[in-house]
Design an enzyme around this catalytic site. Sequence first.
Site, short mmCIF file in Angstrom:
data_model
loop_
_atom_site.label_atom_id
_atom_site.label_comp_id
_atom_site.label_asym_id
_atom_site.label_seq_id
_atom_site.Cartn_x
_atom_site.Cartn_y
_atom_site.Cartn_z
N GLU A 115 0.85 -1.20 0.00
CA GLU A 115 0.00 0.00 0.00
C GLU A 115 0.88 1.24 0.00
O GLU A 115 2.11 1.15 0.11
CB GLU A 115 -0.93 -0.01 1.23
CG GLU A 115 -1.97 -1.13 1.15
CD GLU A 115 -2.84 -1.24 2.39
OE1 GLU A 115 -2.76 -0.37 3.27
OE2 GLU A 115 -3.59 -2.22 2.47
N HIS A 243 -8.86 9.28 3.76
CA HIS A 243 -8.49 8.21 2.82
C HIS A 243 -8.77 8.72 1.41
O HIS A 243 -9.83 9.28 1.15
CB HIS A 243 -9.32 6.95 3.09
CG HIS A 243 -8.72 5.74 2.45
ND1 HIS A 243 -8.72 5.56 1.08
CD2 HIS A 243 -8.09 4.66 2.96
CE1 HIS A 243 -8.12 4.42 0.80
NE2 HIS A 243 -7.72 3.85 1.92
N ARG A 291 -0.60 8.68 1.89
CA ARG A 291 -2.00 9.10 1.78
C ARG A 291 -2.24 10.60 1.79
O ARG A 291 -3.14 11.09 1.12
CB ARG A 291 -2.76 8.53 2.98
CG ARG A 291 -3.48 7.34 2.59
CD ARG A 291 -4.20 6.78 3.73
NE ARG A 291 -4.18 5.36 3.49
CZ ARG A 291 -4.60 4.47 4.33
NH1 ARG A 291 -5.06 4.84 5.50
NH2 ARG A 291 -4.58 3.21 4.03
N HIS A 352 -11.01 9.35 7.64
CA HIS A 352 -10.75 7.92 7.77
C HIS A 352 -10.15 7.52 9.11
O HIS A 352 -10.53 6.52 9.69
CB HIS A 352 -9.80 7.52 6.64
CG HIS A 352 -9.45 6.07 6.58
ND1 HIS A 352 -10.38 5.08 6.40
CD2 HIS A 352 -8.24 5.44 6.68
CE1 HIS A 352 -9.78 3.90 6.39
NE2 HIS A 352 -8.48 4.08 6.58
N ARG A 387 -0.37 8.60 9.47
CA ARG A 387 -0.23 7.14 9.68
C ARG A 387 0.09 6.42 8.37
O ARG A 387 -0.54 6.66 7.34
CB ARG A 387 -1.53 6.58 10.24
CG ARG A 387 -1.56 5.08 10.35
CD ARG A 387 -2.85 4.60 10.93
NE ARG A 387 -3.95 4.81 10.02
CZ ARG A 387 -4.47 3.87 9.24
NH1 ARG A 387 -3.99 2.64 9.27
NH2 ARG A 387 -5.48 4.14 8.45
#
Length: 538
Positions: A115, A243, A291, A352, A387
């Site tokens: 990811e 997100h 992200r 998110h 994160r």
Amino acid sequence: METDFLVIGSGIAGLTYALKVAREYPQKKVLILTKANSDETNTKYAQGGIAGVWDTANDSFEKHIEDTLIAGDGLCNEKVVEIVVTEGVERIKEIIEWGANFDKEPGGNYALGREGGHSEFRILHYKDVTGMEMERALIEAVKKQPNIEVNTHCFVLDIITQHHMGYLVTKGTPDIECFGVYVFNLHTKKTDKILSGITLLATGGNGQVYRTSTNPVIATGDGVAMVYRAKGRIENMEFIQFHPTALYEQGVKGQAFLITEAVRGDGAILRNVDGEAFMERYDPRKDLAPRDIVARAIDNEMKVTGTEHVWLDCRHMDREKFLHHFPNIYEKCLSLGIEVSKDMIPVAPAAHYSCGGIKTDEWGCTSIKHLYAAGECASTGLHGANRLASNSLLEAMVFAHRAYVHSVEEMKRSGLPVYNNRSANIPDWKAEGTTAPKEMILITQSLKELQLLMSDYVGIVRTNVRLERAIRRLDLLHLETENLYKTTEVSPQLAQLRNMITVGYLIVKSAQFRHESRGLHFNTDYPQKSELVQNIVL
Ligand code: FAD
Ligand code: SIN
């Protein structure tokens, strides 16, 4: 009611901790309170998986640590990052022993996904429903443990604390002690007092504070609000992770369906309304940049082109592989007439994950004695300003374990429960003078106002003027809601609204204190990173 260990929340953090203390002390009682069905948690909706250094031929702790630090943009606690990454693998092995399944390659090795922000393939997953599988395994293990009681539909209103003046100065330990909670039972409609030796808050995130969120309706930041009211420490609340790819469904409100980042990990490409693969204009890592970068890029493309979404293009991907890895996403899209091998998926960013929360040390201890926090409600120092994907399930298990280790030591050292000699002084919940709520619209309208103002003024891109507007409106909502709370009978809807306003306030105040742009916090009035690297503690 009295219990040795009290756990608030039945997601991955609460259940892991409960199982561990219950097995250590089979003669002691462990009570789990949860405000909805036991599996209605953020955990259940986790898709992509759990990060861990599994393929030691290609991956290493050092690489996972470095990826986490890069995503955290200078604000991670390096010791905590090392702890989570190195201890995490043991915790994953443990949940596998407890019955959780993860996908395997035909040869028998675990299938590892990738990811955004990860330099290696290291995400263990169970198709695209990893969280549901982990939650299932934990709930089954809890059911087999006779000394754990789970009380569902019990809404915890506040923690019970006692404040000792001067204690902090003289003994160097926290001056606040926790003795349990007040809880509204949705079955009996009564508010009970529950006294506990040790309490763990595992109340999850706060995505519902925003108009569009991947989080279910339970994610309202209750634990953070309770600790703030009790004068405990709250940290880095401005770092709300959006997100990049929630499914865009016109006119649909509430929880947005997630299109996991693992789809981009397997090769999907973001395109704007003109069909351009725009990510290469923003970052050399393109669609797999961290992200914050991808979400900001999408936000910008949407603003520049005047659209409400961008596209996620999976048409070039192997259809059979897609079906095997992402059956849930495939079905959801198909139900909306989107066949992913022929049609692009409309996606937009959604709130998110909360990187900040209740400040803890490296053992999950909060600033309040006998009160621990783990999972998304906690700020452990792992995530810093942003994160890294799939690090939160890992963090929740590592910190649930550490809180368990510390609780056991505490139990041995001080012979808790401590409430025994104090219980007579702890008052019951007082409801005198309150009347039945007359108009639900007072609650539902304030909730809408809160979600709108947070999305419009405190979203992916912030400015000083927007934050000032947000705080003025929050002040009014706070005033009106506090009046309502003091004069009407308890209802979970009102208590939840009150918590969400507090959380909104904490996010805006922390954002105002941060005079820089870092990680997930981007303020056009302070576009640069400051040399002063600091956590915002309220
Ligand atoms: P939760 O699982 O949210 O549980 C919170 C519990 O607290 C619930 O039982 C709730 O009812 C209870 N509770 C809250 N307030 C009260 C109250 N006042 N009284 C009583 N009970 C209360 N992370 C990853 O690492 N990998 C992923 O692939 C991933 N995918 C995600 C996908 C989605 C759609 C979402 C929403 C999140 C995802 N995350 C992922 C994040 C991760 O799922 C969460 O951070 C994690 O599951 C949080 O676990 P938790 O135990 O802290 O809280
Ligand atoms: C996802 O599957 O994209 C979410 C992963 C995460 O939030 O860690």
